[in-house]
Design a protein around this motif. Sequence first.
Motif, PDB file in Angstrom:
ATOM      1  N   ASP A  62       9.168  44.251 -11.915  1.00  0.00           N
ATOM      2  CA  ASP A  62       9.564  44.866 -12.858  1.00  0.00           C
ATOM      3  C   ASP A  62       7.518  45.297 -13.315  1.00  0.00           C
ATOM      4  O   ASP A  62       7.464  46.593 -13.819  1.00  0.00           O
ATOM      5  CB  ASP A  62       9.891  44.983 -14.597  1.00  0.00           C
ATOM      6  CG  ASP A  62      11.373  44.513 -14.450  1.00  0.00           C
ATOM      7  OD1 ASP A  62      12.144  45.347 -13.323  1.00  0.00           O
ATOM      8  OD2 ASP A  62      12.339  44.082 -15.235  1.00  0.00           O
ATOM      9  N   ASP A  65       7.297  47.796 -10.408  1.00  0.00           N
ATOM     10  CA  ASP A  65       7.318  48.793  -9.816  1.00  0.00           C
ATOM     11  C   ASP A  65       7.260  50.111 -11.233  1.00  0.00           C
ATOM     12  O   ASP A  65       7.181  51.305 -11.562  1.00  0.00           O
ATOM     13  CB  ASP A  65       8.888  48.795  -9.774  1.00  0.00           C
ATOM     14  CG  ASP A  65       9.541  48.457  -8.756  1.00  0.00           C
ATOM     15  OD1 ASP A  65       8.072  48.634  -7.877  1.00  0.00           O
ATOM     16  OD2 ASP A  65      10.245  48.248  -8.217  1.00  0.00           O
ATOM     17  N   ASP A  67       8.447  49.619 -13.734  1.00  0.00           N
ATOM     18  CA  ASP A  67      10.001  49.400 -14.931  1.00  0.00           C
ATOM     19  C   ASP A  67       9.651  49.004 -16.441  1.00  0.00           C
ATOM     20  O   ASP A  67       9.889  47.681 -16.143  1.00  0.00           O
ATOM     21  CB  ASP A  67      11.133  49.174 -13.879  1.00  0.00           C
ATOM     22  CG  ASP A  67      11.356  49.924 -12.661  1.00  0.00           C
ATOM     23  OD1 ASP A  67      11.346  51.154 -13.350  1.00  0.00           O
ATOM     24  OD2 ASP A  67      12.165  48.991 -12.023  1.00  0.00           O
ATOM     25  N   GLU A  68       9.923  50.171 -17.240  1.00  0.00           N
ATOM     26  CA  GLU A  68       9.909  49.640 -18.697  1.00  0.00           C
ATOM     27  C   GLU A  68      11.200  49.022 -19.566  1.00  0.00           C
ATOM     28  O   GLU A  68      11.450  48.971 -20.217  1.00  0.00           O
ATOM     29  CB  GLU A  68       9.158  51.046 -19.235  1.00  0.00           C
ATOM     30  CG  GLU A  68       8.150  51.835 -19.180  1.00  0.00           C
ATOM     31  CD  GLU A  68       7.368  52.512 -20.143  1.00  0.00           C
ATOM     32  OE1 GLU A  68       8.658  52.476 -20.914  1.00  0.00           O
ATOM     33  OE2 GLU A  68       6.547  52.545 -19.570  1.00  0.00           O
ATOM     34  N   ARG A  70      14.771  47.099 -18.695  1.00  0.00           N
ATOM     35  CA  ARG A  70      15.729  45.777 -17.719  1.00  0.00           C
ATOM     36  C   ARG A  70      16.782  45.437 -18.714  1.00  0.00           C
ATOM     37  O   ARG A  70      16.745  45.165 -19.757  1.00  0.00           O
ATOM     38  CB  ARG A  70      15.090  44.644 -17.060  1.00  0.00           C
ATOM     39  CG  ARG A  70      15.702  43.463 -16.821  1.00  0.00           C
ATOM     40  CD  ARG A  70      16.124  43.950 -15.435  1.00  0.00           C
ATOM     41  NE  ARG A  70      14.952  44.314 -14.538  1.00  0.00           N
ATOM     42  CZ  ARG A  70      15.775  44.419 -12.832  1.00  0.00           C
ATOM     43  NH1 ARG A  70      16.602  44.704 -12.959  1.00  0.00           N
ATOM     44  NH2 ARG A  70      14.519  44.971 -11.842  1.00  0.00           N
ATOM     45  N   SER A  75      11.627  45.667 -20.422  1.00  0.00           N
ATOM     46  CA  SER A  75      11.221  44.941 -19.895  1.00  0.00           C
ATOM     47  C   SER A  75      10.139  42.882 -19.939  1.00  0.00           C
ATOM     48  O   SER A  75      10.005  43.883 -21.068  1.00  0.00           O
ATOM     49  CB  SER A  75      10.573  45.584 -18.309  1.00  0.00           C
ATOM     50  OG  SER A  75       9.485  46.174 -18.642  1.00  0.00           O
ATOM     51  N   LYS A 210      18.404  52.376 -16.029  1.00  0.00           N
ATOM     52  CA  LYS A 210      17.161  52.889 -16.019  1.00  0.00           C
ATOM     53  C   LYS A 210      17.694  54.480 -16.048  1.00  0.00           C
ATOM     54  O   LYS A 210      18.390  55.227 -15.846  1.00  0.00           O
ATOM     55  CB  LYS A 210      16.948  52.518 -14.635  1.00  0.00           C
ATOM     56  CG  LYS A 210      16.720  50.952 -14.258  1.00  0.00           C
ATOM     57  CD  LYS A 210      16.476  50.304 -13.267  1.00  0.00           C
ATOM     58  CE  LYS A 210      16.060  49.155 -13.054  1.00  0.00           C
ATOM     59  NZ  LYS A 210      15.664  48.645 -11.863  1.00  0.00           N
ATOM     60  N   GLY A 214      16.108  58.382 -11.196  1.00  0.00           N
ATOM     61  CA  GLY A 214      14.139  57.353 -10.755  1.00  0.00           C
ATOM     62  C   GLY A 214      13.945  57.010  -9.743  1.00  0.00           C
ATOM     63  O   GLY A 214      12.554  57.432  -9.540  1.00  0.00           O
ATOM     64  N   ASP A 215      14.750  57.034  -9.037  1.00  0.00           N
ATOM     65  CA  ASP A 215      13.858  56.603  -7.747  1.00  0.00           C
ATOM     66  C   ASP A 215      13.169  57.540  -6.728  1.00  0.00           C
ATOM     67  O   ASP A 215      12.638  57.055  -6.001  1.00  0.00           O
ATOM     68  CB  ASP A 215      14.800  56.078  -6.171  1.00  0.00           C
ATOM     69  CG  ASP A 215      15.028  54.263  -7.072  1.00  0.00           C
ATOM     70  OD1 ASP A 215      14.827  54.015  -7.923  1.00  0.00           O
ATOM     71  OD2 ASP A 215      16.315  53.895  -6.461  1.00  0.00           O
ATOM     72  N   ARG A 218       9.713  58.333  -7.997  1.00  0.00           N
ATOM     73  CA  ARG A 218       9.164  57.514  -7.980  1.00  0.00           C
ATOM     74  C   ARG A 218       8.519  57.517  -6.073  1.00  0.00           C
ATOM     75  O   ARG A 218       7.681  56.638  -5.696  1.00  0.00           O
ATOM     76  CB  ARG A 218       9.399  55.544  -7.831  1.00  0.00           C
ATOM     77  CG  ARG A 218       9.617  55.585  -9.634  1.00  0.00           C
ATOM     78  CD  ARG A 218       9.377  54.186  -9.957  1.00  0.00           C
ATOM     79  NE  ARG A 218       9.513  53.216  -9.195  1.00  0.00           N
ATOM     80  CZ  ARG A 218      10.105  52.868  -8.511  1.00  0.00           C
ATOM     81  NH1 ARG A 218      11.212  52.100  -9.035  1.00  0.00           N
ATOM     82  NH2 ARG A 218       9.317  50.996  -7.441  1.00  0.00           N
TER      83      ARG A 218
END
Length: 310
Positions: A62, A65, A67-68, A70, A75, A210, A214-215, A218
């Motif tokens: 996290d 990446d 990522d905020e 989880r 996260s 998420k 998202g992927d 990014r």
Amino acid sequence: MASFALGWCEADGTPVTGGGGKGVRQALAVLGAEAVGAAGDEGVVAAVAVELVHTFSLTHDDVMDGDERRRHRESAWRAYGTGPAVLAGDALFALAVETLARHGGGHTGAAVARLAGSLRELVRGQADDLLFEERPWTGAAAVRPAEYEAMAAGKTGSLLACALTLGPVLADAPPPVVEALGEAGRQLGAAFQAVDDLLGIWGDPGTTGKPVHGDLVRGKKTFPVLAALAADGPAARELAALLSPGIPLDAVSARRAAGLVEAAGGRNAALAEARSRVAAARECLYGVPLAPRTVDELVALTGFLVDRRL
């Protein structure tokens, strides 16, 4: 912080229940030990060690990446800060090794070596995953299918293989049985990653925790997109044109890209890959002498890995 990462409490320490994730790796660890007839606590020790390493990897993942979220909440790095979250992850890994060292019995050395080897593969896979984000979607420097497969085998397959084999190693199971279970775990890892890639594009945020697409935003090189780009047809060509400039996608272009990936067959290809890998894992389980009831439970669990979608 470790309890928060494991899903046992809120950021302020208030206890909670039901936030510890899917429990796939713990289940594989316990079932792997039962499959070889382990009569002691090998499965529990293996499950604890594997879950500690898994949570450590998520905590660091996290951070890397950015990522905020989880599991439907902040996260660890968002809740406590980057430095503290990294240290919490380090502590979780140390606890995993200590668990095996204290409770591994007569085969501690072999178990620690297997856990460490799995972590080495995991780190390499994660490193490749990060590096792939900087590479173009098309052209000579694009990520090739073989590179993606190696990344997924390390990032995801290594720990699932460890989960299935750590208990048997502690129980001194025959090497051919251990290796068959390890191969089953690697195949399951490839299936798990393919479904994760699907969820990273089309997953319901209410389920995955998420953001949708998202992927794609990014620039992560995932199986559905790579499969779509390798296809022949107008959707594949339009997708390549949309992605090739290397400019980050906004919400509108990401939605368009997701539609093109599906139209070019990337979504179906990823699902077919997951099903094929699960079938291969089942062949590994049926190919060596294991406890029949436990094999049935493992086979049922492999179905969950594919069905946990959208």
